[in-house]
Design an enzyme around this catalytic site. Sequence first.
Site: not given
Length: 431
Positions: A257, A292-295, A332, A336, A361-362
């Site tokens: 996080g 647990e870093p990811g981003r 994203r 978000y 098509c959105e």
Amino acid sequence: MFLLIANEPSNYQRIVLDSHFFSYSDGTLSCESLKLDELARQYGTPLFVTSRQSLISQYRAFEEAFAALPHFTCYSVKANFNLEVIRTLAAEGCGCDVNSGGELYRALKAGVPAEKIIMAGVGKTEEEIEYGLNSGVMMIKAESTAELKAINRVAARLGKVAQVGVRVTPNVTAETHPYITTGDSKEKFGIDEAGLAEVFDLFKALTNLELHGLDMHIGSQIFDPEYYVAATQKLLEVLESARHLGFDIKWLDLGGGFPATYDPQKPATPITKFAEKLIPMLDDKGVTVIFEPGRFIAANSSVLVTKILYRKKNHAGKEFFIVDAGMTELIRPALYQSHHEVLTVKQHDKSVVADVVGPVCESSDFFVRHRTIGDAPEGELLAVLSSGAYGAVMGTNYNGRRRPAEVMVDGSEAKLIRRRETYEQLVQNEI
């Protein structure tokens, strides 16, 4: 990682990555030593371009910040599970945090030793639990009493004793997007504090489980270290209770996080600020702290290169750049309402205010709305920054879209790390 440069010829602020990994060179945006337009000519668009040195730099920065603390870093594979990304970090000594059998398969395929892998996930199937146990993962993290019973059943059937951690819900609601908060008891994750007495009793009754870890995760993009302080204090209280009951707790998992900068006007809190708060709380507790870093590692390691197909202006004077990438490549902004900077690959003296939208098509298929951008013509390229985390991994084939190619750059060398899908591959599993 961002630097704002004002007073450009067009008198608007142009944003570039303040790093050695993405920058303008002779008027063209480059990844390390390679120009993005040359990569696009070779590999086509849409195209994810990843800087290998950026991944390594971010991982090393994290390790340096927490060097004084006995810890083990497990890259959160869900952020970007390309095999070459995992291999790059594994070569640095990093472990992996996986959330499914598929992510476990990827980590093992990339050469990560099973004893450096922790297995998470709120809804693991018995098949996935069996896969984890047979692979010999370091720890399986449980998020409910029902899951603990399932792990025990599978372990008994296999004649094994499972090394288990329990994800505790600390009831700390961090200030982030509601879709990425995970530390509140209103969400599906973890076991609430009130249920821990039952959990500890269950461990004493289930003979194929050993409790060796306590875990938490309070969400993503947490800018204020005080949320970690509050949640860690609660986890330390649980640690004291568990030890009082005779459990040998080896690992204290604080999750991930940690923030990455997407908007240069809202820079991420330096990782050293988190370390300054957490190390004094944890360094004498007799546990190995897991992160647990990811981003944090992956977000700014990649850009999404896309071609301007059409420019369009409606009767109200609103301008659109219609590009060949969309929410099928980077969802994203649609999911978000997240911020991504978009740059022209070729620098331009003039600018326009426009929406950058995709072909899907959105109405939610956009990267930016009403944003100042270089006045690039049709056929030129744009780069969507900060696309390394939750970009390609969340891609879909909606509208029959083919998943894009991915390239990793290391200095002056480029390596294709994912081929572009073919039309045949879109239907290969259908009968």
